[in-house]
Design a protein around this motif. Sequence first.
Motif, PDB file in Angstrom:
ATOM      1  N   THR A 190     -22.696  -0.496  13.543  1.00 50.52           N
ATOM      2  CA  THR A 190     -22.644  -1.554  14.555  1.00 50.52           C
ATOM      3  C   THR A 190     -24.057  -1.760  15.107  1.00 50.52           C
ATOM      4  O   THR A 190     -24.951  -0.978  14.814  1.00 50.52           O
ATOM      5  N   THR A 191     -24.230  -2.796  15.894  1.00 50.03           N
ATOM      6  CA  THR A 191     -25.519  -2.962  16.591  1.00 50.03           C
ATOM      7  C   THR A 191     -25.215  -3.171  18.080  1.00 50.03           C
ATOM      8  O   THR A 191     -24.067  -3.434  18.461  1.00 50.03           O
ATOM      9  N   ASN A 192     -26.267  -3.060  18.915  1.00 51.27           N
ATOM     10  CA  ASN A 192     -26.032  -3.284  20.353  1.00 51.27           C
ATOM     11  C   ASN A 192     -26.352  -4.722  20.759  1.00 51.27           C
ATOM     12  O   ASN A 192     -26.307  -5.057  21.926  1.00 51.27           O
ATOM     13  N   THR A 193     -26.634  -5.554  19.760  1.00 55.44           N
ATOM     14  CA  THR A 193     -26.991  -6.940  20.118  1.00 55.44           C
ATOM     15  C   THR A 193     -26.030  -7.985  19.556  1.00 55.44           C
ATOM     16  O   THR A 193     -25.857  -9.039  20.132  1.00 55.44           O
ATOM     17  N   GLN A 194     -25.425  -7.685  18.414  1.00 57.78           N
ATOM     18  CA  GLN A 194     -24.586  -8.717  17.787  1.00 57.78           C
ATOM     19  C   GLN A 194     -23.283  -8.113  17.279  1.00 57.78           C
ATOM     20  O   GLN A 194     -23.297  -7.040  16.643  1.00 57.78           O
ATOM     21  N   SER A 195     -22.189  -8.774  17.517  1.00 58.22           N
ATOM     22  CA  SER A 195     -20.938  -8.340  16.888  1.00 58.22           C
ATOM     23  C   SER A 195     -20.985  -8.804  15.421  1.00 58.22           C
ATOM     24  O   SER A 195     -21.824  -9.620  15.037  1.00 58.22           O
ATOM     25  N   ARG A 196     -20.100  -8.276  14.635  1.00 60.47           N
ATOM     26  CA  ARG A 196     -20.161  -8.566  13.194  1.00 60.47           C
ATOM     27  C   ARG A 196     -18.753  -8.746  12.631  1.00 60.47           C
ATOM     28  O   ARG A 196     -17.816  -8.091  13.093  1.00 60.47           O
ATOM     29  N   VAL A 197     -18.662  -9.614  11.625  1.00 58.50           N
ATOM     30  CA  VAL A 197     -17.380  -9.819  10.934  1.00 58.50           C
ATOM     31  C   VAL A 197     -17.611  -9.628   9.438  1.00 58.50           C
ATOM     32  O   VAL A 197     -18.639 -10.062   8.902  1.00 58.50           O
ATOM     33  N   SER A 198     -16.694  -8.957   8.768  1.00 63.66           N
ATOM     34  CA  SER A 198     -16.731  -8.909   7.304  1.00 63.66           C
ATOM     35  C   SER A 198     -15.318  -9.176   6.790  1.00 63.66           C
ATOM     36  O   SER A 198     -14.332  -8.859   7.469  1.00 63.66           O
ATOM     37  N   VAL A 199     -15.252  -9.748   5.606  1.00 65.21           N
ATOM     38  CA  VAL A 199     -13.942 -10.086   5.041  1.00 65.21           C
ATOM     39  C   VAL A 199     -13.823  -9.472   3.651  1.00 65.21           C
ATOM     40  O   VAL A 199     -14.451  -9.955   2.706  1.00 65.21           O
ATOM     41  N   PRO A 200     -13.071  -8.375   3.539  1.00 59.64           N
ATOM     42  CA  PRO A 200     -12.892  -7.776   2.218  1.00 59.64           C
ATOM     43  C   PRO A 200     -11.637  -8.311   1.543  1.00 59.64           C
ATOM     44  O   PRO A 200     -10.637  -8.607   2.197  1.00 59.64           O
ATOM     45  N   CYS A 201     -11.715  -8.445   0.237  1.00 60.84           N
ATOM     46  CA  CYS A 201     -10.527  -8.807  -0.536  1.00 60.84           C
ATOM     47  C   CYS A 201     -10.340  -7.681  -1.560  1.00 60.84           C
ATOM     48  O   CYS A 201     -11.208  -7.465  -2.405  1.00 60.84           O
ATOM     49  N   PHE A 202      -9.254  -6.942  -1.416  1.00 55.76           N
ATOM     50  CA  PHE A 202      -9.051  -5.748  -2.245  1.00 55.76           C
ATOM     51  C   PHE A 202      -8.211  -6.094  -3.471  1.00 55.76           C
ATOM     52  O   PHE A 202      -7.101  -6.606  -3.332  1.00 55.76           O
ATOM     53  N   PHE A 203      -8.738  -5.804  -4.645  1.00 57.05           N
ATOM     54  CA  PHE A 203      -7.959  -5.985  -5.878  1.00 57.05           C
ATOM     55  C   PHE A 203      -7.493  -4.602  -6.310  1.00 57.05           C
ATOM     56  O   PHE A 203      -8.311  -3.747  -6.667  1.00 57.05           O
ATOM     57  N   THR A 204      -6.192  -4.388  -6.212  1.00 53.80           N
ATOM     58  CA  THR A 204      -5.655  -3.042  -6.454  1.00 53.80           C
ATOM     59  C   THR A 204      -4.538  -3.101  -7.495  1.00 53.80           C
ATOM     60  O   THR A 204      -3.907  -4.149  -7.683  1.00 53.80           O
ATOM     61  N   PRO A 205      -4.249  -1.974  -8.139  1.00 61.36           N
ATOM     62  CA  PRO A 205      -3.057  -1.938  -8.994  1.00 61.36           C
ATOM     63  C   PRO A 205      -1.810  -2.080  -8.113  1.00 61.36           C
ATOM     64  O   PRO A 205      -1.861  -1.821  -6.905  1.00 61.36           O
ATOM     65  N   GLY A 206      -0.685  -2.479  -8.715  1.00 58.06           N
ATOM     66  CA  GLY A 206       0.575  -2.507  -7.982  1.00 58.06           C
ATOM     67  C   GLY A 206       0.951  -1.090  -7.552  1.00 58.06           C
ATOM     68  O   GLY A 206       0.541  -0.112  -8.198  1.00 58.06           O
ATOM     69  N   LEU A 207       1.715  -0.979  -6.480  1.00 54.09           N
ATOM     70  CA  LEU A 207       2.032   0.356  -5.949  1.00 54.09           C
ATOM     71  C   LEU A 207       2.776   1.224  -6.958  1.00 54.09           C
ATOM     72  O   LEU A 207       2.647   2.441  -6.971  1.00 54.09           O
ATOM     73  N   MET A 208       3.591   0.585  -7.809  1.00 57.84           N
ATOM     74  CA  MET A 208       4.404   1.357  -8.755  1.00 57.84           C
ATOM     75  C   MET A 208       3.705   1.556 -10.106  1.00 57.84           C
ATOM     76  O   MET A 208       4.316   2.015 -11.061  1.00 57.84           O
ATOM     77  N   VAL A 209       2.450   1.187 -10.168  1.00 57.56           N
ATOM     78  CA  VAL A 209       1.694   1.340 -11.424  1.00 57.56           C
ATOM     79  C   VAL A 209       1.118   2.755 -11.500  1.00 57.56           C
ATOM     80  O   VAL A 209       0.621   3.291 -10.509  1.00 57.56           O
ATOM     81  N   LYS A 210       1.248   3.355 -12.691  1.00 53.78           N
ATOM     82  CA  LYS A 210       0.647   4.676 -12.896  1.00 53.78           C
ATOM     83  C   LYS A 210      -0.809   4.482 -13.279  1.00 53.78           C
ATOM     84  O   LYS A 210      -1.103   3.693 -14.186  1.00 53.78           O
ATOM     85  N   ILE A 211      -1.707   5.184 -12.606  1.00 57.23           N
ATOM     86  CA  ILE A 211      -3.125   5.082 -12.970  1.00 57.23           C
ATOM     87  C   ILE A 211      -3.585   6.402 -13.588  1.00 57.23           C
ATOM     88  O   ILE A 211      -3.182   7.487 -13.156  1.00 57.23           O
ATOM     89  N   ALA A 212      -4.404   6.260 -14.624  1.00 60.17           N
ATOM     90  CA  ALA A 212      -4.922   7.415 -15.364  1.00 60.17           C
ATOM     91  C   ALA A 212      -6.070   6.901 -16.229  1.00 60.17           C
ATOM     92  O   ALA A 212      -6.146   5.700 -16.493  1.00 60.17           O
TER      93      ALA A 212
END
Length: 156
Positions: free
Chosen positions: A87-109
């Motif tokens: 953070t800074t003491n002079t300016q607030s900040r905004v960021s916008v993440p877009c998460f590309f993830t596997p489906g919850l029921m997908v097995k990853i390996a």
Amino acid sequence: MNYYPTCPDPELTVGIGKHSDIGILTVLVQDDVGGLLIKLQEDGEFGKKGEWIQVPSIPGALVINIGDALQILSNGKYKSVEHGARTTNTQSRVSVPCFFTPGLMVKIAPLPKVINKDGKAKYKECLFQDYRNHAFAQGCKGKKSLDYVKITSPTP
Ligand SMILES: O=C(O)CCC(=O)C(=O)O
Ligand SMILES: [Fe+2]
């Protein structure tokens, strides 16, 4: 969307703690304040492995971060990036993440072709939902969430 208000003493606070994103890729837009910090995963043109550097805010640019799931699928070839935000003491900040993830029921390996090439898998298979739950319960502890699936070779 992340909102970081100004902080009277940025040294005493953390915008978002050190972590890696859990999915495949994250596409992030940051405003012109900047504040995204990343830990270099390899020696390279920006510095030495392990050093923290700030990602400059470039108007119109998107930041693409590799996530843990891609590190697992690639058997460690692509490394998720440890990052945080200040953070800074002079300016607030905004960021916008877009998460590309596997489906919850997908097995990853690690992918079979990559294991064939590397000779052995560095990570065990798990349901993405279990990985996510573990990582979220653990909180921002750098890249520690990967320990959940890391295969450690037995000590002789
Ligand atoms: O605000 C930023 O630049 C980083 C945000 C972030 O790491 C996240 O939302 O996972
Ligand atoms: Fe993140």
